[in-house]
Design an enzyme around this catalytic site. Structure first.
Site, PDB file in Angstrom:
ATOM      1  N   LYS A 280     -86.180 -37.588 -36.606  1.00  0.00           N
ATOM      2  CA  LYS A 280     -87.364 -38.024 -37.363  1.00  0.00           C
ATOM      3  C   LYS A 280     -86.892 -39.016 -38.420  1.00  0.00           C
ATOM      4  CE  LYS A 280     -89.535 -37.714 -40.849  1.00  0.00           C
ATOM      5  NZ  LYS A 280     -89.914 -39.048 -41.374  1.00  0.00           N
TER       6      LYS A 280
ATOM      7  N   GLY B  65     -92.656 -40.563 -38.128  1.00  0.00           N
ATOM      8  CA  GLY B  65     -93.884 -40.000 -38.690  1.00  0.00           C
ATOM      9  C   GLY B  65     -93.650 -39.685 -40.151  1.00  0.00           C
TER      10      GLY B  65
ATOM     11  N   GLY C 123     -93.144 -37.549 -43.600  1.00  0.00           N
ATOM     12  CA  GLY C 123     -92.420 -36.325 -43.946  1.00  0.00           C
ATOM     13  C   GLY C 123     -93.353 -35.144 -44.122  1.00  0.00           C
TER      14      GLY C 123
ATOM     15  N   GLY D 219     -92.348 -34.099 -40.612  1.00  0.00           N
ATOM     16  CA  GLY D 219     -91.151 -33.480 -41.186  1.00  0.00           C
ATOM     17  C   GLY D 219     -91.383 -32.009 -41.457  1.00  0.00           C
TER      18      GLY D 219
ATOM     19  N   GLU E 185     -77.623 -33.773 -46.897  1.00  0.00           N
ATOM     20  CA  GLU E 185     -76.900 -34.823 -47.619  1.00  0.00           C
ATOM     21  C   GLU E 185     -77.894 -35.463 -48.556  1.00  0.00           C
ATOM     22  OE1 GLU E 185     -74.384 -37.352 -45.358  1.00  0.00           O
ATOM     23  OE2 GLU E 185     -73.124 -35.596 -45.099  1.00  0.00           O
TER      24      GLU E 185
ATOM     25  N   CYS F 248     -76.558 -43.551 -51.699  1.00  0.00           N
ATOM     26  CA  CYS F 248     -76.449 -42.212 -52.283  1.00  0.00           C
ATOM     27  C   CYS F 248     -75.153 -42.031 -53.060  1.00  0.00           C
ATOM     28  CB  CYS F 248     -76.534 -41.168 -51.176  1.00  0.00           C
ATOM     29  SG  CYS F 248     -75.374 -41.484 -49.845  1.00  0.00           S
TER      30      CYS F 248
ATOM     31  N   GLU G 249     -81.260 -40.092 -60.564  1.00  0.00           N
ATOM     32  CA  GLU G 249     -80.935 -41.105 -59.561  1.00  0.00           C
ATOM     33  C   GLU G 249     -82.028 -42.178 -59.588  1.00  0.00           C
ATOM     34  OE1 GLU G 249     -81.445 -40.183 -55.362  1.00  0.00           O
ATOM     35  OE2 GLU G 249     -79.413 -40.916 -54.984  1.00  0.00           O
TER      36      GLU G 249
END
Ligand code: NAD
Length: 501
Positions: free
Chosen positions: A199, A230, A232, A236, A274, A308, A408
């Site tokens: 996904k 699609g 989330g 998801g 992750e 990241c 972040e």
């Protein structure tokens, strides 16, 4: 007429699938129409009817559209992967190696198209596409090599331990470096004998289309890899709470990672997560400042600041602060923002209007918090009046308690934090909810290693900013759970069964 995204496929097999064709929009921009998903070895029209626009972030123009899958499609993809698992889980090592080699070739064949899509879809600059995208086919190649020596049946004392595939795996990926993350997850899954539903992000439909075409070209048994783009919150959510899914391998933000853990709890799905980061770069006082600063900025601004593991907190010794700030100012011309197709550009646009607004709000916040702008600031870079371009920005006078040092930002915005001594540098570096990567620069290898050993991060790099592909990759603390690469990645898709007679 059916055709591949960007290029015609000389190996088209008529009747098996129907691929989208770029349509002229009436202007110079090519309109990509991506109206199919990939389930059970076929390109099919999704049950979902929502059509989302695709943008070029350098021009803000609509460059295409993607029809999104829905919950019904997610269920169909899991059912296909479950059917395929019955036979794929019993394939031999040699059969899996052959499949992984075909995938290496299929991905290698599409490298140029993946690079074009990355630049068109999210503004990736030359350095990123040339340097990092070859990692995608390499993931399959490394998995094939690992299988040659990996023993699925092991002996411990009087016990035989068989390492069995977990079942249907779901791979959920972000829009940045999509090819690498998809390849990493699918390579581990297929090597282990699992089948997969991928996904990808709804923002990476162009990259996804090419990857899907590469999967199709590799002639996998139907249902072994399924790809459904699609949202989330719908697809998801369905996938990560589906009772027939045994494993979720997710790369994305920490907040979504938390939601996935909650969804997975009911059926105890195995997880690899992750997640985000706020990685420190410690410049020790004996570092070669100009070269260390160049590396620190390269890491921080990597992928337009949307990486990241980017080193977004630069920790500078108080005794050398002036030298560090001068070196940053001198190095900034190499990080000029602009057209990502221009080889001289160091920083391209951020991915979306939402992300542009978010990054701008952090630049305002930093000033409100009392930090000083050394370079950059609010608004677009000079000469750019459209596109989601952010001025590459470095804040000084920052404390580690400020939100710009803790959260972040995911844009080209870095902070410099001054420290008194090595001990304080380590304390500041570790004072974060994240723990993905850390960097230490020093000319004294012993001292650098001593510092590195105290850092709470899944990867600690000394005098470098890119990890070793042989090493495990993943985060500590809120940067994630589990590791990728080699046996660490492979075994995250396996369950040991101990049989003692
Ligand atoms: P995101 O978390 O918004 O989305 C990632 C993926 O999760 C997308 O496919 C999205 O559709 C899906 N998703 C969203 N809500 C979901 C839900 N409720 N259930 C299941 N799936 C859902 O992240 P993004 O904006 O695409 O990417 C940026 C983030 O990813 C940053 O936080 C970055 O640090 C992180 N990231 C981490 C790594 C790593 O290796 N640690 C690598 C790249 C990016």
């Amino acid at each position: 007429m059916p055709g591949r995204l960007y290029h015609q496929d000389p190996r088209q097999r008529p009747g098996r699938r129907s691929l989208p064709t770029p349509q002229p929009s009436g202007t110079d921009t090519v309109m990509h129409k991506i109206h199919q998903i990939y389930i059970d070895g076929h390109f099919v029209t999704p049950h979902g009817t929502e059509v989302a626009p695709l943008y070029n972030p350098s021009t803000e123009q609509v460059i295409g559209e993607v029809r999104l899958a829905d919950e019904t499609d997610a269920n169909a993809a899991v059912a296909a992967a479950k059917r395929a698992f019955a036979s794929y889980s019993r394939t031999t090592k040699l059969e899996r190696i052959a499949i992984l080699k075909r995938l290496t070739a299929a991905f290698t064949d599409r490298l140029d198209d993946i690079k074009t899509a990355m630049t068109e879809e999210y503004g990736a600059v030359r350095g990123i596409v040339e340097g990092l995208i070859p990692l995608a086919p390499a993931m399959f190649d490394e998995a094939a090599k690992l299988l040659e020596s990996y023993e699925f049946e092991q002996t411990r004392g009087t016990t035989t331990v068989s390492m069995d595939p977990l079942g249907v795996a779901v791979a959920i990926t972000p829009w940045n470096l999509s090819a690498v993350f998809v390849a990493q997850k699918v390579a581990n899954a297929l090597a282990a004998g699992c089948t997969v539903v991928v996904k990808p992000s709804e923002l990476s439909a162009l990259q996804t289309q090419i990857l899907t075409e590469a999967f199709d070209a590799a002639d996998l048994p139907p249902g072994v890899v399924n790809v459904i783009t699609g949202r989330g919150a719908t697809v998801g959510d369905t996938l990560t709470s589906h009772p027939d899914v045994a494993k979720v391998d997710f790369t994305g933000s920490t907040g979504v990672g938390q939601q996935i853990m909650r969804n997975a709890a009911d059926t105890f799905k195995r997880l690899t997560l992750e997640l985000g980061g706020k990685s420190p770069t410690i410049l020790l006082d004996d570092a070669d400042i100009p070269s260390a600063v160049g590396a620190a900025l390269t890491s921080g601004f990597l992928n337009n600041g949307q990486t990241c593991f980017a080193g977004t907190r630069i920790l500078a010794p108080e005794s050398k602060l002036d030298e560090v700030l001068t070196a940053i100012e001198s190095a900034m011309p190499a990080f000029k923002a602009g057209d990502p197709t221009d080889a001289a550009t160091g920083v391209g646009p951020v991915v979306s209007q939402t992300q542009f607004d978010r990054v701008q709000s952090y630049i305002r916040l930093g000033q409100e918090e009392g930090a000083h702008i050394l370079t950059g600031g609010e608004g677009r870079p000079e000469g750019l009046d459209k596109g989601w371009f952010v001025k590459p920005t470095v804040f000084t006078g920052v404390t580690n308690q400020m939100r710009i040092a803790r959260e972040e930002i995911f844009g080209p915005v870095l902070v410099v934090i001054a420290y008194k001594d090595e001990q304080e540098a380590v304390a500041i570096a570790n004072d974060t909810p994240y723990g993905l990567q850390a960097h230490v620069f020093s000319q004294d290898p012993e001292r650098a290693r001593r510092t590195a050993e105290q850092l709470e991060a899944g990867t600690v790099l000394i005098n470098r900013i890119f990890g070793d592909p042989e090493a495990p990759f993943g985060g500590m603390k809120q940067s994630g759970i589990g590791r990728h690469h080699h046996t660490y990645g492979l075994e995250s898709y396996l369950e040991p069964r101990a049989i003692t007679a």
